[in-house]
Design a protein around this motif. Structure first.
Motif, mmCIF file in Angstrom:
data_model
loop_
_atom_site.group_PDB
_atom_site.id
_atom_site.type_symbol
_atom_site.label_atom_id
_atom_site.label_comp_id
_atom_site.label_asym_id
_atom_site.label_seq_id
_atom_site.Cartn_x
_atom_site.Cartn_y
_atom_site.Cartn_z
ATOM 1 N N ILE A 514 0.970 -1.222 0.086
ATOM 2 C CA ILE A 514 -0.015 0.218 -0.064
ATOM 3 C C ILE A 514 0.766 1.143 -0.113
ATOM 4 O O ILE A 514 0.755 2.054 -0.813
ATOM 5 N N PHE A 515 1.980 1.298 0.884
ATOM 6 C CA PHE A 515 2.469 2.749 1.167
ATOM 7 C C PHE A 515 3.712 2.706 0.200
ATOM 8 O O PHE A 515 4.460 3.613 0.338
ATOM 9 N N LEU A 516 4.292 1.675 -0.669
ATOM 10 C CA LEU A 516 5.088 1.976 -1.621
ATOM 11 C C LEU A 516 4.303 2.249 -3.113
ATOM 12 O O LEU A 516 4.838 2.598 -3.998
ATOM 13 N N GLY A 517 3.086 2.330 -2.823
ATOM 14 C CA GLY A 517 2.207 2.896 -4.103
ATOM 15 C C GLY A 517 1.918 1.823 -5.041
ATOM 16 O O GLY A 517 1.823 1.822 -6.162
ATOM 17 N N TRP A 518 1.955 0.414 -4.610
ATOM 18 C CA TRP A 518 2.142 -0.596 -5.455
ATOM 19 C C TRP A 518 0.694 -1.158 -5.550
ATOM 20 O O TRP A 518 0.174 -1.989 -6.462
ATOM 21 N N PHE A 519 -0.374 -0.621 -4.777
ATOM 22 C CA PHE A 519 -1.750 -0.657 -4.891
ATOM 23 C C PHE A 519 -2.248 0.554 -5.118
ATOM 24 O O PHE A 519 -1.912 1.532 -4.291
ATOM 25 N N PHE A 520 -3.645 0.579 -5.800
ATOM 26 C CA PHE A 520 -4.016 1.800 -6.232
ATOM 27 C C PHE A 520 -5.156 1.978 -4.862
ATOM 28 O O PHE A 520 -5.775 1.164 -4.547
ATOM 29 N N ILE A 521 -5.109 3.175 -4.084
ATOM 30 C CA ILE A 521 -5.873 3.620 -3.055
ATOM 31 C C ILE A 521 -6.925 4.606 -3.607
ATOM 32 O O ILE A 521 -6.408 5.831 -3.944
ATOM 33 N N PRO A 522 -8.239 4.291 -3.658
ATOM 34 C CA PRO A 522 -9.061 5.350 -4.160
ATOM 35 C C PRO A 522 -9.019 6.655 -3.265
ATOM 36 O O PRO A 522 -8.863 6.434 -1.985
ATOM 37 N N GLY A 523 -9.014 7.722 -3.822
ATOM 38 C CA GLY A 523 -9.221 9.078 -3.042
ATOM 39 C C GLY A 523 -7.676 9.498 -2.703
ATOM 40 O O GLY A 523 -7.696 10.757 -2.471
ATOM 41 N N THR A 524 -6.760 8.845 -2.878
ATOM 42 C CA THR A 524 -5.456 9.331 -2.792
ATOM 43 C C THR A 524 -4.416 9.685 -4.021
ATOM 44 O O THR A 524 -3.396 10.162 -4.074
ATOM 45 N N ASN A 525 -5.044 9.337 -5.249
ATOM 46 C CA ASN A 525 -4.312 9.678 -6.451
ATOM 47 C C ASN A 525 -3.118 8.889 -6.556
ATOM 48 O O ASN A 525 -2.148 9.053 -6.986
ATOM 49 N N ASN A 526 -3.298 7.537 -5.684
ATOM 50 C CA ASN A 526 -1.956 6.852 -5.711
ATOM 51 C C ASN A 526 -0.674 7.237 -5.028
ATOM 52 O O ASN A 526 0.388 6.961 -5.525
ATOM 53 N N LEU A 527 -0.936 8.460 -4.251
ATOM 54 C CA LEU A 527 0.403 8.933 -3.805
ATOM 55 C C LEU A 527 0.708 8.409 -2.223
ATOM 56 O O LEU A 527 0.826 9.325 -1.466
ATOM 57 N N ALA A 528 0.429 7.118 -1.993
ATOM 58 C CA ALA A 528 0.856 6.704 -0.776
ATOM 59 C C ALA A 528 2.017 6.818 -0.261
ATOM 60 O O ALA A 528 2.274 6.624 0.674
ATOM 61 N N ASN A 529 3.169 6.748 -1.111
ATOM 62 C CA ASN A 529 4.406 6.686 -0.958
ATOM 63 C C ASN A 529 5.248 8.235 -0.406
ATOM 64 O O ASN A 529 5.929 8.467 -0.820
ATOM 65 N N THR A 530 4.443 8.560 0.438
ATOM 66 C CA THR A 530 4.929 9.902 1.338
ATOM 67 C C THR A 530 4.762 9.675 2.695
ATOM 68 O O THR A 530 3.777 9.138 3.299
ATOM 69 N N PRO A 531 5.839 10.248 3.391
ATOM 70 C CA PRO A 531 5.630 10.423 4.691
ATOM 71 C C PRO A 531 4.473 10.881 5.466
ATOM 72 O O PRO A 531 4.246 10.168 6.472
ATOM 73 N N ASP A 532 3.866 11.800 4.770
ATOM 74 C CA ASP A 532 2.516 12.303 5.202
ATOM 75 C C ASP A 532 1.479 11.425 5.472
ATOM 76 O O ASP A 532 0.508 11.388 6.298
ATOM 77 N N ASN A 533 1.440 10.270 4.681
ATOM 78 C CA ASN A 533 0.471 9.150 4.304
ATOM 79 C C ASN A 533 0.744 8.089 5.251
ATOM 80 O O ASN A 533 -0.128 7.206 5.635
ATOM 81 N N TRP A 534 1.852 7.867 5.855
ATOM 82 C CA TRP A 534 2.432 6.744 6.488
ATOM 83 C C TRP A 534 1.717 6.628 7.870
ATOM 84 O O TRP A 534 1.568 7.681 8.678
ATOM 85 N N LEU A 535 1.402 5.605 8.357
ATOM 86 C CA LEU A 535 0.971 5.422 9.774
ATOM 87 C C LEU A 535 2.190 5.683 10.652
ATOM 88 O O LEU A 535 3.211 5.180 10.968
ATOM 89 N N LEU A 536 1.999 6.740 11.660
ATOM 90 C CA LEU A 536 2.578 7.414 12.617
ATOM 91 C C LEU A 536 4.089 7.795 11.855
ATOM 92 O O LEU A 536 5.288 7.843 12.589
ATOM 93 N N GLY A 537 4.137 8.088 10.817
ATOM 94 C CA GLY A 537 5.157 8.456 9.961
ATOM 95 C C GLY A 537 6.468 6.905 9.779
ATOM 96 O O GLY A 537 7.532 7.290 9.573
ATOM 97 N N ILE A 538 5.759 5.795 9.938
ATOM 98 C CA ILE A 538 6.534 4.605 9.891
ATOM 99 C C ILE A 538 6.694 4.510 8.167
ATOM 100 O O ILE A 538 5.777 3.902 7.648
ATOM 101 N N SER A 539 8.028 4.213 7.945
ATOM 102 C CA SER A 539 8.230 3.947 6.451
ATOM 103 C C SER A 539 7.841 2.537 6.225
ATOM 104 O O SER A 539 8.129 1.577 6.965
ATOM 105 N N PRO A 540 7.657 2.400 4.953
ATOM 106 C CA PRO A 540 7.458 0.761 4.425
ATOM 107 C C PRO A 540 8.622 0.093 4.969
ATOM 108 O O PRO A 540 8.583 -1.226 5.071
ATOM 109 N N LEU A 541 9.735 0.356 4.694
ATOM 110 C CA LEU A 541 11.118 -0.161 5.057
ATOM 111 C C LEU A 541 11.186 -0.517 6.275
ATOM 112 O O LEU A 541 12.137 -1.246 6.765
ATOM 113 N N SER A 542 10.557 0.177 7.203
ATOM 114 C CA SER A 542 10.842 0.118 8.873
ATOM 115 C C SER A 542 9.614 -0.881 9.358
ATOM 116 O O SER A 542 9.805 -1.048 10.527
#
Length: 588
Positions: A514-542
Motif C-alpha cells: 500500500i505505502f510504496l504505491g503498488w496498490f491503487f488507493i481510491p481517493g489518494t491519487n495513488n500517492l501513498a508513498n509519502t511520509p505524510d500518509n504513513w502510519l505514525l510516520g513509519i516507512s514501509p522499509l521500517s
C-alpha cells in the motif's frame, strides 16, 4: 591496454576462479549440497558468511545511500551489524545444535507441524526472492558499465556464472567460492578507499581520514562537505534525523531481519560443532567490519568528490560547463545512470536541492531546476574514476562489485533451492524420494530460481539497498519471531506459530504494497508513498519491526488459548537450550 580490456581481464579472471573452485568442490551428496558436508572450519565459514552478507547492497548501494542521505542512512550500518550480534548470541548455536539442514525444517520439527514448515517455506521464498532481486539488479549495474553491455545482458551473464558454480557445487562449491569472492571484494573496496583518503586528507586509513582535515580547504573533511552542500540547499550531511521512531524501527527491522535471513542462518549448519557456530559469527563480524568501517568514509569522500567536480571553485562560483565535464561522467552517462538536462540553456551543470528554501537563491542565479541526476548505486563503482585512479583499480572494483552481488545471490538461491527440494518436495510431497532424486530436484529448483531472479532483477522496485531492506522487513516479521519462540518458549504451539507467521508476513506485505504505491488507493491519487500518509510516520522499509511484534503477539495469544505443546516437544526445546550436565530439568 584499454580500460575495457583491463576490466575484462579482472572480471573474466575472477569468474574462471569461481568456476574452477566449483568444479573442484562439486557436491556429490545432499549433505554436500545443503551444508557442505558439515565440515567447514569456523574461519573459512566466517569469511564465506562475510561474502554472503556483503551483497551488492553493502558493496554498491550502501555507501551510495549514505552519500545521498548522510547520517540519516547510517541506520543501514547499525542495523546490519547489530543483527549479527543477535544471530551469534540468540540463534546460531541453538539452531546448529538442533542439527537440521534448513530453517523451515527446524520450524516444522519444533512446532510438530507440516503446515508450519510449509508456511516457513513461503516466508523464506518471499524474503529470499525479494532479496535476490537487489543482487541481480546490482550485478546488472556493474556489468552495464564495466563490460560495456546493457543491464539486461549483464543480468544474463551474471545468471550464467551463478548457474554454473551454484548448481554444480551446491553449498560446498558456494562456500569456497565465497571465500575467494570475499578476498576479491574486500581488496577491491579498500584499495580505492585508501587512495582517495590519501588524496583528500593525507591519511591512508579511510575510517580515520573521515575525521581528518581536508587538505585543499584546511578544515575537517565532514565540515567542508557540510559547507558545500548546505550552500546548495541540501540538508547538513551530519544532521540528526527528525523522526526518531522511524529510525529506531528501521534499525530494529534490519537487525532482526538479519538474524532471520535463511541464507545466513544455513551457513551455521555447515560447521562441525556448536561452539564453531559461535566462532563463525565472531569471525564473520571481523571480516564484515573491514568493509563496514570503511563505508562511511567512502560515502562522504564520494559525495565531496562529486560536488567539487561540479563546483571546482566552490558552490558560490559557477559550476563547470557540460562540454568540459570529466571523462568518467560522460562514460557513466552512456549507461543511463547519470542523466543531464540543460534546463536554462547556459551549457553548465547545475546540481542543487530544489527546495522552497533554496528557490530564491536558485532564481537569483538564473537556475531553472536541478540538471544532473546521479543514481546512488554508481558512486562506489565510479569513485576510482572520479579520483583519477589507475585503470587496474577500476578493473579491480569491477570484479569486486560483481563478486559482492554474485556471492549473496548464490547463497539466496541455495536457500530457495533447499526450501523447495528438501522442505516442499521431500518434506510434504514425496517423503520417500531417494537422495539422488532430491539432489536432482535441488539443482532443478535452483535453476528455476535463477531464471525467476534474473527476470525480476531486470525491473527492480528501487535501489539495490532499498529492495534488500524490504527483504529484511519480511524476514523480520515472519521468520525471526518463529525462530526465537521455537528456541526460548516451551509454551508456543503449532497453531500459535502458524498464526503468528501469517499475521506478521501478511501485515508487513500489505503495508509495504500500500505505502510504496503498488496498490491503487481510491481517493489518494495513488500517492501513498509519502511520509505524510504513513502510519505514525513509519516507512514501509521500517514496518518489519512492527510486523514482528504482531507475530509475537498473535503467536502467544493463540498458543495460550489452545493446548500446550506435547511433553516431548517441551523437552526438545529444553535440550536445545541447555547442554547435558548443565542442570536442566529434563537432562537425564
Amino acid at each position: 591496454m584499454s580500460q575495457f580490456a583491463i576490466n575484462l581481464l579482472f572480471v573474466g579472471g575472477s569468474f574462471l576462479l569461481y568456476i574452477g573452485i566449483a568444479i573442484w568442490a562439486k557436491a556429490g551428496t545432499t549433505s554436500d549440497f545443503y551444508v557442505a558436508g558439515g565440515g567447514v572450519h569456523p574461519v573459512t565459514n566466517g569469511m564465506a558468511i562475510g561474502a554472503d552478507w556483503m551483497s551488492a547492497a553493502s558493496f554498491i548501494s550502501m555507501a551510495g545511500l549514505i552519500a545521498a542521505g548522510g547520517y540519516a542512512n547510517s541506520t543501514f550500518l547499525m542495523g546490519w551489524t547489530g543483527g549479527y550480534v543477535l544471530l551469534a548470541m540468540l540463534l546460531a548455536p541453538y539452531l546448529r545444535k538442533f542439527g537440521k539442514f534448513t530453517v523451515p525444517e527446524f520450524i516444522g520439527d519444533r512446532f510438530y507441524s507440516k503446515q508450519a514448515r510449509l508456511v516457513a517455506v513461503v516466508c523464506l521464498i518471499v524474503a529470499s526472492v525479494t532479496y535476490v532481486i537487489g543482487q541481480m539488479a546490482g550485478a546488472g549495474v556493474a556489468f552495464s558499465r564495466f563490460l560495456e553491455v546493457d543491464a539486461t545482458m549483464g543480468l544474463i551473464i551474471a545468471a550464467v556464472v551463478v548457474f554454473i558454480y551454484a548448481v554444480l557445487g551446491g553449498m560446498k562449491g558456494i562456500t569456497y567460492t565465497q571465500v575467494a569472492q570475499y578476498c576479491v571484494l574486500i581488496i577491491a573496496y579498500t584499495i580505492p578507499a585508501v587512495f582517495i583518503s590519501l588524496q583528500l586528507t593525507g591519511n591512508p586509513l579511510p575510517p580515520l581520514g573521515l575525521f581528518s582535515t581536508h587538505i585543499e580547504s584546511g578544515v575537517p573533511l565532514l565540515e567542508r562537505l557540510d559547507q558545500i552542500i548546505t550552500e546548495l540547499g541540501f540538508r547538513d550531511y551530519t544532521d540528526d534525523v527528525d523522526n526518531k521512531l522511524n529510525m529506531v524501527l528501521f534499525t530494529l527491522s534490519l537487525m532482526i531481519g538479519t538474524a532471520g535471513l535463511p541464507h545466513v542462518i544455513i551457513r551455521f549448519f555447515t560447521v562441525p560443532k556448536v561452539a564453531d557456530a559461535r566462532w563463525s559469527a565472531g569471525w564473520a563480524l571481523v571480516f564484515i567490519a573491514l568493509l563496514y568501517l570503511t563505508a562511511p568514509a567512502v560515502a562522504s569522500m564520494a559525495r565531496l568528490n562529486l560536488m567539487t567536480t561540479i563546483y571546482p571553485e566552490g558552490p558560490a562560483a559557477q559550476p563547470i560547463e557540460y562540454d568540459n565535464r570529466p571523462a568518467w561522467m560522460a562514460t557513466w552517462e552512456e549507461t543511463g545512470l547519470i542523466t543531464y538536462e540543460d534546463k536554462n540553456s547556459d551549457g553548465r551543470i547545475q546540481l542543487y536541492n530544489e527546495s522552497e528554501a533554496f528557490a530564491p537563491e536558485a532564481e537569483s542565479r538564473g537556475w531553472n531546476g536541478n540538471e544532473l541526476v546521479v543514481n546512488n548505486d554508481i558512486l562506489v563503482l565510479a569513485n576510482p574514476e572520479i579520483a583519477n585512479l589507475p585503470g587496474w583499480v577500476i578493473g579491480l572494483i569491477a570484479a569486486g562489485g560483481l563478486a559482492a552481488a554474485l556471492s549473496t545471490a548464490a547463497g539466496l538461491l541455495l536457500a530457495i533451492s533447499s526450501a523447495v527440494s528438501h522442505d516442499l518436495i521431500k518434506g510434504a510431497i514425496n517423503p520417500k524420494i531417494t537422495e539422488k532424486g532430491e539432489l536432482k530436484a535441488a539443482r532443478i529448483s535452483m535453476a528455476v530460481a535463477i531464471v525467476v531472479a534474473t527476470y525480476l532483477g531486470a525491473n527492480p522496485p528501487g535501489f539495490a539497498a532499498q529492495v534488500v531492506a524490504l527483504a529484511f522487513g519480511i524476514a523480520a516479521a515472519s521468520l525471526f519471531p518463529a525462530l526465537m519462540m521455537g528456541i526460548f518458549s516451551k509454551r508456543v504451539n503449532n497453531k500459535g506459530a502458524v498464526a503468528g507467521m501469517l499475521a506478521g508476513l501478511g501485515s508487513t506485505l500489505v503495508y509495504i504494497f500500500i505505502f510504496l504505491g503498488w496498490f491503487f488507493i481510491p481517493g489518494t491519487n495513488n500517492l501513498a508513498n509519502t511520509p505524510d500518509n504513513w502510519l505514525l510516520g513509519i516507512s514501509p522499509l521500517s514496518f518489519g519491526a512492527v510486523g514482528a511484534l504482531i507475530n509475537f503477539a498473535v503467536a502467544f495469544a493463540v498458543s495460550h488459548a489452545t493446548e500446550e505443546p506435547p511433553v516431548e516437544i517441551q523437552e526438545l526445546v529444553e535440550s536445545v537450550r541447555y547442554p547435558r550436565g548443565a542442570g536442566s530439568a529434563h537432562d537425564h
